[in-house]
Design a protein around this motif. Structure first.
Motif, PDB file in Angstrom:
ATOM      1  N   LYS A  65       0.800  -1.219   0.000  1.00 24.26           N
ATOM      2  CA  LYS A  65       0.000   0.000   0.000  1.00 24.26           C
ATOM      3  C   LYS A  65       0.837   1.275   0.000  1.00 24.26           C
ATOM      4  O   LYS A  65       1.776   1.423   0.782  1.00 24.26           O
ATOM      5  N   VAL A  66       0.460   2.200  -0.892  1.00 25.29           N
ATOM      6  CA  VAL A  66       0.974   3.571  -0.880  1.00 25.29           C
ATOM      7  C   VAL A  66      -0.233   4.484  -1.060  1.00 25.29           C
ATOM      8  O   VAL A  66      -0.919   4.404  -2.088  1.00 25.29           O
ATOM      9  N   GLU A  67      -0.497   5.331  -0.082  1.00 26.19           N
ATOM     10  CA  GLU A  67      -1.646   6.224  -0.176  1.00 26.19           C
ATOM     11  C   GLU A  67      -1.219   7.663   0.048  1.00 26.19           C
ATOM     12  O   GLU A  67      -0.266   7.939   0.791  1.00 26.19           O
ATOM     13  N   VAL A  68      -1.944   8.580  -0.593  1.00 33.64           N
ATOM     14  CA  VAL A  68      -1.608  10.001  -0.562  1.00 33.64           C
ATOM     15  C   VAL A  68      -2.670  10.764   0.214  1.00 33.64           C
ATOM     16  O   VAL A  68      -3.878  10.536   0.034  1.00 33.64           O
ATOM     17  N   LEU A  69      -2.207  11.683   1.051  1.00 36.06           N
ATOM     18  CA  LEU A  69      -3.102  12.547   1.820  1.00 36.06           C
ATOM     19  C   LEU A  69      -2.777  13.997   1.504  1.00 36.06           C
ATOM     20  O   LEU A  69      -1.609  14.389   1.492  1.00 36.06           O
ATOM     21  N   GLU A  70      -3.804  14.792   1.262  1.00 43.20           N
ATOM     22  CA  GLU A  70      -3.607  16.219   1.049  1.00 43.20           C
ATOM     23  C   GLU A  70      -3.501  16.894   2.408  1.00 43.20           C
ATOM     24  O   GLU A  70      -4.435  16.871   3.201  1.00 43.20           O
ATOM     25  N   MET A  71      -2.344  17.503   2.668  1.00 43.97           N
ATOM     26  CA  MET A  71      -2.128  18.138   3.970  1.00 43.97           C
ATOM     27  C   MET A  71      -1.225  19.356   3.811  1.00 43.97           C
ATOM     28  O   MET A  71      -0.116  19.258   3.290  1.00 43.97           O
ATOM     29  N   ASP A  72      -1.714  20.491   4.256  1.00 48.74           N
ATOM     30  CA  ASP A  72      -0.937  21.722   4.280  1.00 48.74           C
ATOM     31  C   ASP A  72      -0.565  21.989   5.729  1.00 48.74           C
ATOM     32  O   ASP A  72      -1.421  22.318   6.553  1.00 48.74           O
ATOM     33  N   LEU A  73       0.710  21.854   6.067  1.00 50.92           N
ATOM     34  CA  LEU A  73       1.145  22.000   7.452  1.00 50.92           C
ATOM     35  C   LEU A  73       1.097  23.427   7.958  1.00 50.92           C
ATOM     36  O   LEU A  73       1.321  23.676   9.140  1.00 50.92           O
TER      37      LEU A  73
END
Length: 341
Positions: A96-104
């Motif tokens: 598994k490789v999954e992407v999350l949209e996150m602006d720190l």
């Protein structure tokens, strides 16, 4: 206890990028963890995975060799997908490789991404790698009103940790402690934490000093985290990845970035991104670091204390270990981001 430094001989006489110093993938191989039954099903979350030569993708690529489930974040979801496509190009199906949209730089974005991560991972998290960061941009503030470097590099990761803390604690066992790995910088050696002006509103803004403060904050956060949660099998270490010319340096003048290649004494210490990701990877997977925390690492080793300069050499500054200030920063950060403990 003897200093942990398994690669000391390889770092003794650096020759520049691509020399004999280990890559992140070599760390995994040397640990005997390629396609490892013990790592199948473990979950690793890595912030700041952008295409173009950064450390995040190289760290993800190496840890993926273990067979763990990899979650990567990027504030631009399309860039994150490009990294995921590169990782998946190895053809390993079912990994598994999954992407999350996150602006720190946005607490709201962090909160939403963390909730989505917990949903997808089933509230499981074994290793959190705080890799993302910004370096020396012009003065600006985050969406929530924090100085951009302190807000992104420190407060963003501090807040993210609190969003996934319960998953880290629930996933920890006596035989494999959950781990938090914070990518700091040698820049921590040239500054202190100003608790009265964390957002640079009372002083002249110095971009590199502000960067150094944010990186020292990474160290303090990690030390205090380890102190608070050691008994619950959650350990944390911070690190300097080494000298790597990545997109992080885009705001620096030429003589502080690409110009370093023209200084032989400095150039020989520089590394490729794959080598630069080695210490992060070592911190995340090394058996010799099991149930060890509160350390500052560099050169795939437990670092030693040094004087602040020269910048390109390894080691931590004397101000990097300061329990009273670490606790005060934790309390101040909690108040700033609205964490009640």
């Amino acid at each position: 206890m003897p200093r942990i430094a398994p690669y000391a001989k390889l770092f003794k006489d650096p020759k520049g990028p691509g020399d004999i110093r280990p890559t992140a993938a070599k760390i995994v191989e040397d640990q005997g963890l390629v396609d490892s039954p013990e790592w199948k099903g473990r979950v690793v979350l890595i912030t700041g995975c952008s295409p173009g030569g950064g450390l995040g993708p190289e760290t993800a690529k190496a840890i993926r060799l273990t067979g763990a489930d990899i979650y990567i974040t990027n504030r631009d979801i399309n860039k994150g997908k490009r990294v995921a496509e590169e990782l998946l190009a190895d053809g390993k199906t079912g990994w598994k490789v999954e992407v999350l949209e996150m602006d720190l730089s946005s607490l709201g974005s962090i909160r939403a991404a963390a909730q989505e991560f917990l949903r997808r991972s089933g509230n499981k998290l074994n290793v959190l790698i705080n890799n993302a960061g910004v370096m020396a941009p012009p003065y600006s503030k985050t969406e929530d009103g924090f100085e951009i470097q302190f807000g992104t590099n420190h407060l963003g990761h501090f807040y993210l940790f609190h969003q996934v803390k319960d998953a880290l604690l629930a996933s920890a066992t006596p035989t494999f402690c959950s781990r938090v790995v914070s990518v700091s910088s040698a820049a921590h050696r040239n500054t202190t934490i100003n608790l009265d002006d964390l957002n640079w509103e009372k002083r002249k803004y110095l971009t590199l000093k502000a960067y150094g403060q944010s990186k020292l904050a990474n160290v303090y956060f990690t030390n205090e985290l380890d102190r608070q949660f050691e008994a619950q099998h959650l350990r944390a270490n911070s690190l300097h990845p080494g000298g790597i010319l990545t997109p992080l340096a885009r705001y620096l003048p030429h003589e502080r970035s690409e110009g370093l290649k023209d200084i032989p004494e400095v150039y020989r210490w520089l590394m490729t991104p794959a080598q630069g990701a080695a210490t992060s990877t070592w911190a995340a997977v090394a058996r010799e670091l099991e149930d060890r925390g509160g350390m500052y690492l560099d050169e795939c080793a437990e670092a030693v204390q040094v004087v602040p300069e020269p910048y390109h050499l390894p080691g931590y500054g004397p101000q990097a270990i300061d329990p009273p200030t670490e606790k005060k920063l934790w309390e101040a950060s909690s108040e700033l981001v609205g964490i009640k403990e």
